[in-house]
Every structure is written in structure tokens, then in C-alpha cells.
Write a protein that holds these residues in place. Structure first.
Motif, PDB file in Angstrom:
ATOM      1  N   ARG A   1      37.495  -5.117 -78.388  1.00  0.00           N
ATOM      2  CA  ARG A   1      36.954  -5.689 -77.147  1.00  0.00           C
ATOM      3  C   ARG A   1      38.018  -5.713 -76.051  1.00  0.00           C
ATOM      4  O   ARG A   1      37.742  -5.377 -74.889  1.00  0.00           O
ATOM      5  N   ILE A   2      39.229  -6.105 -76.399  1.00  0.00           N
ATOM      6  CA  ILE A   2      40.317  -6.162 -75.411  1.00  0.00           C
ATOM      7  C   ILE A   2      40.698  -4.763 -74.946  1.00  0.00           C
ATOM      8  O   ILE A   2      40.883  -4.512 -73.750  1.00  0.00           O
ATOM      9  N   LYS A   3      40.807  -3.840 -75.891  1.00  0.00           N
ATOM     10  CA  LYS A   3      41.250  -2.479 -75.568  1.00  0.00           C
ATOM     11  C   LYS A   3      40.235  -1.767 -74.684  1.00  0.00           C
ATOM     12  O   LYS A   3      40.597  -1.061 -73.731  1.00  0.00           O
ATOM     13  N   LEU A   4      38.963  -1.955 -74.987  1.00  0.00           N
ATOM     14  CA  LEU A   4      37.923  -1.283 -74.209  1.00  0.00           C
ATOM     15  C   LEU A   4      37.761  -1.874 -72.819  1.00  0.00           C
ATOM     16  O   LEU A   4      37.233  -1.219 -71.914  1.00  0.00           O
ATOM     17  N   HIS A   5      38.192  -3.112 -72.630  1.00  0.00           N
ATOM     18  CA  HIS A   5      38.014  -3.758 -71.325  1.00  0.00           C
ATOM     19  C   HIS A   5      38.902  -3.139 -70.254  1.00  0.00           C
ATOM     20  O   HIS A   5      38.424  -2.770 -69.176  1.00  0.00           O
ATOM     21  N   ASP A   6      40.215  -3.036 -70.522  1.00  0.00           N
ATOM     22  CA  ASP A   6      41.108  -2.509 -69.486  1.00  0.00           C
ATOM     23  C   ASP A   6      42.165  -1.547 -70.024  1.00  0.00           C
ATOM     24  O   ASP A   6      43.035  -1.097 -69.280  1.00  0.00           O
TER      25      ASP A   6
ATOM     26  N   VAL B   1      45.390 -10.522 -67.347  1.00  0.00           N
ATOM     27  CA  VAL B   1      45.672  -9.190 -66.834  1.00  0.00           C
ATOM     28  C   VAL B   1      47.089  -8.793 -67.211  1.00  0.00           C
ATOM     29  O   VAL B   1      47.933  -9.653 -67.516  1.00  0.00           O
ATOM     30  N   THR B   2      47.367  -7.507 -67.193  1.00  0.00           N
ATOM     31  CA  THR B   2      48.653  -7.023 -67.700  1.00  0.00           C
ATOM     32  C   THR B   2      49.840  -7.473 -66.853  1.00  0.00           C
ATOM     33  O   THR B   2      50.966  -7.529 -67.354  1.00  0.00           O
ATOM     34  N   ASP B   3      49.628  -7.785 -65.577  1.00  0.00           N
ATOM     35  CA  ASP B   3      50.732  -8.229 -64.720  1.00  0.00           C
ATOM     36  C   ASP B   3      50.686  -9.738 -64.482  1.00  0.00           C
ATOM     37  O   ASP B   3      51.076 -10.224 -63.424  1.00  0.00           O
ATOM     38  N   ALA B   4      50.205 -10.493 -65.475  1.00  0.00           N
ATOM     39  CA  ALA B   4      50.024 -11.939 -65.329  1.00  0.00           C
ATOM     40  C   ALA B   4      51.338 -12.660 -65.016  1.00  0.00           C
ATOM     41  O   ALA B   4      51.378 -13.587 -64.199  1.00  0.00           O
ATOM     42  N   GLU B   5      52.430 -12.234 -65.645  1.00  0.00           N
ATOM     43  CA  GLU B   5      53.715 -12.900 -65.431  1.00  0.00           C
ATOM     44  C   GLU B   5      54.210 -12.703 -64.006  1.00  0.00           C
ATOM     45  O   GLU B   5      54.831 -13.594 -63.425  1.00  0.00           O
TER      46      GLU B   5
ATOM     47  N   MET C   1      45.707 -24.009 -65.486  1.00  0.00           N
ATOM     48  CA  MET C   1      44.740 -24.035 -64.394  1.00  0.00           C
ATOM     49  C   MET C   1      43.333 -24.032 -64.971  1.00  0.00           C
ATOM     50  O   MET C   1      43.058 -23.334 -65.953  1.00  0.00           O
ATOM     51  N   ASP C   2      42.455 -24.806 -64.334  1.00  0.00           N
ATOM     52  CA  ASP C   2      41.076 -24.868 -64.794  1.00  0.00           C
ATOM     53  C   ASP C   2      40.377 -23.519 -64.600  1.00  0.00           C
ATOM     54  O   ASP C   2      39.525 -23.124 -65.393  1.00  0.00           O
ATOM     55  N   ASP C   3      40.733 -22.792 -63.536  1.00  0.00           N
ATOM     56  CA  ASP C   3      40.097 -21.507 -63.254  1.00  0.00           C
ATOM     57  C   ASP C   3      41.179 -20.493 -62.886  1.00  0.00           C
ATOM     58  O   ASP C   3      41.285 -20.061 -61.736  1.00  0.00           O
ATOM     59  N   ASP C   4      41.979 -20.139 -63.865  1.00  0.00           N
ATOM     60  CA  ASP C   4      43.099 -19.224 -63.637  1.00  0.00           C
ATOM     61  C   ASP C   4      42.574 -17.825 -63.325  1.00  0.00           C
ATOM     62  O   ASP C   4      41.860 -17.223 -64.145  1.00  0.00           O
ATOM     63  N   PRO C   5      42.904 -17.263 -62.140  1.00  0.00           N
ATOM     64  CA  PRO C   5      42.357 -15.953 -61.758  1.00  0.00           C
ATOM     65  C   PRO C   5      42.918 -14.807 -62.591  1.00  0.00           C
ATOM     66  O   PRO C   5      42.391 -13.690 -62.533  1.00  0.00           O
ATOM     67  N   ARG C   6      43.951 -15.040 -63.374  1.00  0.00           N
ATOM     68  CA  ARG C   6      44.561 -13.978 -64.163  1.00  0.00           C
ATOM     69  C   ARG C   6      43.814 -13.713 -65.469  1.00  0.00           C
ATOM     70  O   ARG C   6      44.066 -12.716 -66.153  1.00  0.00           O
ATOM     71  N   ILE C   7      42.909 -14.602 -65.851  1.00  0.00           N
ATOM     72  CA  ILE C   7      42.222 -14.472 -67.139  1.00  0.00           C
ATOM     73  C   ILE C   7      41.136 -13.399 -67.054  1.00  0.00           C
ATOM     74  O   ILE C   7      40.334 -13.375 -66.121  1.00  0.00           O
ATOM     75  N   THR C   8      41.094 -12.518 -68.036  1.00  0.00           N
ATOM     76  CA  THR C   8      40.101 -11.445 -68.080  1.00  0.00           C
ATOM     77  C   THR C   8      38.762 -11.968 -68.595  1.00  0.00           C
ATOM     78  O   THR C   8      38.663 -13.093 -69.105  1.00  0.00           O
ATOM     79  N   LYS C   9      37.737 -11.121 -68.493  1.00  0.00           N
ATOM     80  CA  LYS C   9      36.408 -11.516 -68.962  1.00  0.00           C
ATOM     81  C   LYS C   9      36.392 -11.792 -70.464  1.00  0.00           C
ATOM     82  O   LYS C   9      35.900 -12.849 -70.895  1.00  0.00           O
ATOM     83  N   PRO C  10      36.914 -10.876 -71.311  1.00  0.00           N
ATOM     84  CA  PRO C  10      36.957 -11.221 -72.746  1.00  0.00           C
ATOM     85  C   PRO C  10      37.921 -12.373 -73.023  1.00  0.00           C
ATOM     86  O   PRO C  10      37.747 -13.109 -73.992  1.00  0.00           O
ATOM     87  N   GLY C  11      38.942 -12.526 -72.157  1.00  0.00           N
ATOM     88  CA  GLY C  11      39.908 -13.602 -72.345  1.00  0.00           C
ATOM     89  C   GLY C  11      39.280 -14.979 -72.229  1.00  0.00           C
ATOM     90  O   GLY C  11      39.681 -15.918 -72.919  1.00  0.00           O
ATOM     91  N   ARG C  12      38.298 -15.132 -71.340  1.00  0.00           N
ATOM     92  CA  ARG C  12      37.639 -16.440 -71.185  1.00  0.00           C
ATOM     93  C   ARG C  12      36.900 -16.821 -72.459  1.00  0.00           C
ATOM     94  O   ARG C  12      36.913 -17.982 -72.872  1.00  0.00           O
TER      95      ARG C  12
END
Length: 484
Positions: free
Chosen positions: A316-321, A348-352, A371-382
């Protein structure tokens, strides 16, 4: 002051039925235990021919043996403190008392049967306890859940007056307000005379610590919780406790009032002076071979069980991005030794690289960044974070010895650099995949509250508590509360 007294008067009629129900709770649990013991006895007799309960064919000894077994069981649990109101509804102590009492009773019954040379088969004896003990513990768990739900809705609460300085009153009130299932309903506070007039959150101040008992009576409190700053000396605290007890008011003393964790304390009177001896710290036991063996076996079994899920998540992670499946981060382990903590990648890969900008945007000033709604989190990550599946690769860290199944939250090096002497005690044991912080609120907890829970775990570790935390973790993960 008048408003508080008026509030107490208005709620007294409502609190009276709650008070009566609270008083009969131990009786209800005793009846529940007796029913389970009776069912266990009957089931053991039906499944085994070693004992008959047919009134027409059994002799007097046989007819009386079953009721005696049931009565003896609940009596031993009662003698072991299994029905004390102080242990009901919170912590692992209630389960520990039932477990220890049952083990002691099984030894007593085995000794009596051996001495009397009773004709009771081993299968009956084993079934009686091997089935009865889990049934008792499961019933206590069910009763506790019912009690917690009632308390969370405002029922069966105990009116509490907090005594201490403003800082400790505010801290204790925040904890009790967050853990409403404990059943403490704060009706007011008393503070030192020189702090009267200062705001203490939304807790009404009804007097000073010099007249704490009178203030409790005015506020209609059934319990006084003594926190830090409630007394000027040990003698002063003792006199206040005596005064409260003489007036029929319950007493709870927070560790902050004494600075000593009493779970490992024993008292020996010398010349009328009770000396408190501190045994080996609990964290020393948590580093021994028993816990490590449990970790290795448990983590290895879970790795095998979750292997199909591992494959699904990786795809799932690999196919996403197309990015890496795993994310490894430096964490600090036991005695400050750093290790690489493995997780499924949820950002995302550049989260740091984006972290510094988020620090500025959110006003981050130290501690664990969430963060309650961290913009760096991917769709499968949530989805992975919602159910804590992203942490499953840490099972390999457990097998390697970097982590434990249960323990304090694994800290970042930047957090450890800011630790004071108290917080560094977290590093005495291996960090855990789950812990008190996980089952008490996860990311909804403040940083200070998380540290406080970890320190409590370190100072009060037990294997039974670990099992209790693991059991609670299952419910917390699927409830997904505080996960982001």
C-alpha cells in the motif's frame, strides 16, 4: 464561598443516591464473585465424576463441600482486600488482589484435601481454579467497564476537595478532569493563605490549608486529596489527616505531598517511630530475564501473526508514492543508549525538511512535536496512524532488545537533552511499544502528563501491570482515540 456552599446544598440530594450505590458496590462484587464460584463448582462437578451433588445420593460431607468451597473463596478474596473500595475501579491492584487470593486459596484447598485424603479427582481441582480464576478476572473487568462508563457520564462520583498550592491544585484537577472514570468530582480547593485570591483554573477556592477539614465540611466533600503545598511539615500533614479522619472524611495523599513513592515501602516501628524502608526499585525488576523472555516470545509470535498484514501495508505504501516502505528514526533507549526505531512510513518523503517551517507556524517550544492535522501525513499514513499499525515494525526492535512490549514512550534525542533529573528516570528501563501513555490518552496527553505516567510506570512496574496495559491497548487501538 457562598456560591460553593449553595452548589453543595443543591447537589446534596442528587449525591445521596450515588453515595448509597457506592457503598453497596463491594457487596455487588462479592455477590458476583460468589455466583461465578458457584457456577465454576457446578460445572466442574458436571464435567468430572469425582464429586456428586445429587441430594438423594450424596452424603452430608459431599452436600456441604460445594457451598464451603464457594464461601471460602470469597472469604479469602475479602481477606486479601479484593472488596476494598480504595482498589475498585482503577489500576492493576484490584486484579492483583483477586489473583493472589485465588492462588492462596488453591494452596489452602489442596492442603486440606491432602490432609483429609478426600476423594476428589485432580481434574476437578484443576478445572475449578483454571476456569474459575479467568472467569473472576473477566467479571471484574466487565464490572469495571460498567463503573467507568457510569463515572464518565457523571454518576457515582465522589465529591473531592483538593488541598495544596495553586500549581499542584491545578495539576491534580487537570488529571482528575481528564480521567473522569476514576470517579473523583472536584467540588473545591484550599490553598495556602498567601495564595488566596489567585486564580486556580476553574476550581473554586473555599478556604485555606490551615482549616482544610472545616472547608471540606462546608463544601460537602467526602474526600480530601492532599497534594504538594498542603502542609508545612510531615507532622502538619499527619495532624490534618487525623482531623479529617475523626470527622469521617476520607483521605487521599498524592505523591507530590510527600515526594516518596510508597509502593515499595515497608514500615518497621522503632521506639514508637515508624521507619519507612524502601526496597529495590521496581525498574530494577523490569530489567531482569523474566520480562525480557516475555518480550522475545511475545514479539516473535506477533511478527509471525502479523506477517500477512506487513505485506499488505508495504504494498500500500509503495504503490501510493513509490517511496521507501520503512522510516527509521533515532530514539534513546535504556540508560541513554541510542537506537534506530523502525516504523512504516506515514509521511511524505521530505517530511524532515518541512519540520522547521511547521515549528515556526505552530509556535513549537520543545518536547514531542504533534499536530492534530499534520499536512505531511500521506493518505495511507492516516489509516496506519489511526490504528497504530505504523508501529508494528518495532516488534523487531523488541526482539533485538532495543525496546520492550510495554514501557515508557521512546524519546527523541532532543527531548532527552531537555530532561531534568526526574525525567531521566524514564531511561532506567527499555522504552515500550505501548505503555501507560498509550492507554491513557495517546497524543491527547500533554507532554508533562506523558512524562508523569512514564515515571509512575518506572517506579511501580509489575508483570501483572504489563499484562493489564497490553489488554487495554487492544481497546485503545481499535477505538483510535488520541491517534494522529
Amino acid at each position: 464561598m457562598t456560591a460553593v456552599i449553595g452548589y453543595a446544598a443543591r447537589t446534596r440530594a442528587l449525591a445521596a443516591p450515588n453515595s448509597r450505590i457506592r457503598r453497596i458496590l463491594p457487596v455487588g462484587l462479592l455477590a458476583l464473585d460468589a455466583a461465578i464460584a458457584a457456577i465454576t463448582t457446578g460445572a466442574a462437578a458436571l464435567l468430572d465424576n469425582g464429586m456428586s451433588f445429587d441430594p438423594d445420593s450424596a452424603d452430608l460431607a459431599t452436600r456441604t463441600s460445594a457451598p464451603l468451597l464457594v464461601l471460602g473463596w470469597v472469604v479469602v478474596i475479602g481477606l486479601g482486600g479484593g472488596y476494598r473500595t480504595q482498589v475498585l475501579g482503577g489500576g492493576a491492584d484490584e486484579y492483583k488482589r483477586v489473583l493472589n487470593a485465588t492462588l492462596a486459596y488453591s494452596g489452602i484447598v489442596a492442603f486440606v484435601l491432602f490432609m483429609a485424603q478426600a476423594d476428589v479427582s485432580r481434574s476437578f481441582f484443576l478445572f475449578f481454579f483454571l476456569f474459575g480464576l479467568p472467569a473472576l478476572l473477566l467479571a471484574r473487568w466487565g464490572a469495571r467497564n460498567v463503573l467507568h462508563r457510569a463515572r464518565s457520564k457523571g454518576h457515582l462520583g465522589v465529591p473531592v476537595l483538593i488541598a495544596g498550592d495553586n500549581r499542584h491544585v491545578d495539576q491534580i484537577h487537570g488529571i482528575l478532569d481528564q480521567a473522569r472514570w476514576l470517579g473523583y468530582r472536584v467540588v473545591g480547593a484550599v490553598t495556602p493563605a498567601d495564595e488566596i485570591g489567585a486564580a486556580v483554573g476553574n476550581v473554586p477556592v473555599v478556604g485555606t490549608t490551615d482549616d482544610v477539614t472545616e472547608a471540606a465540611l462546608r463544601a460537602d466533600a467526602e474526600v480530601i486529596l492532599f497534594a504538594g503545598g498542603s502542609s508545612t511539615s510531615a507532622q502538619d500533614l499527619q495532624e490534618k489527616v487525623w482531623d479529617a479522619e475523626e470527622r469521617g472524611i476520607g483521605v487521599v495523599v498524592a505523591q507530590s505531598a510527600t515526594g516518596i513513592t510508597t509502593g515499595r515501602a515497608t514500615y518497621r516501628p522503632v521506639g514508637g517511630l515508624p521507619l519507612m524502608h524502601l526496597g529495590a526499585p521496581a525498574w530494577a525488576q523490569a530489567t531482569r530475564i523474566g520480562k525480557r523472555t516475555f518480550d522475545v516470545i511475545g514479539a516473535s509470535a506477533l511478527l509471525f501473526f502479523f506477517s500477512p498484514l506487513f505485506l499488505f501495508i508495504a504494498l500500500r505504501i509503495k504503490l501510493h508514492d513509490g517511496g521507501p516502505v520503512f522510516f527509521q528514526q533515532s530514539r534513546v533507549g535504556r540508560q541513554g543508549v541510542p537506537f534506530r526505531c523502525a516504523k512504516f512510513r506515514t509521511m511524505v518523503t521530505d517530511a524532515e525538511d518541512l519540520l522547521a517551517a511547521l515549528h515556526v507556524a505552530t509556535g513549537y517550544d520543545g518536547g514531542l512535536f504533534k499536530m492534530d492535522d499534520d499536512p505531511r501525513i500521506t493518505k495511507p499514513g492516516r489509516w496506519l496512524r489511526r490504528y497504530s499499525f505504523d508501529e508494528l515494525p518495532q516488534l523487531w526492535n523488541v526482539v533485538r532488545g532495543d525496546m520492550s512490549l510495554v514501557g515508557p514512550r521512546p524519546p527523541l534525542p532532543i527531548e532527552v537533552a531537555q530532561y531534568d533529573a526526574a525525567a531521566r528516570r524514564r531511561l532506567h528501563v527499555r522504552p515500550g511499544m505501548t505503555g501507560l501513555w498509550q492507554v491513557s490518552g495517546r497524543s491527547d496527553l500533554s507532554y508533562d502528563h506523558s512524562i508523569r505516567l512514564d515515571l509512575y510506570y518506572v517506579d511501580n512496574w509489575s508483570m501483572l501491570q504489563d499484562l493489564h496495559i497490553l489488554w487495554r491497548t487492544v481497546g485503545v487501538v481499535f477505538n483510535a482515540k488520541g491517534a494522529y
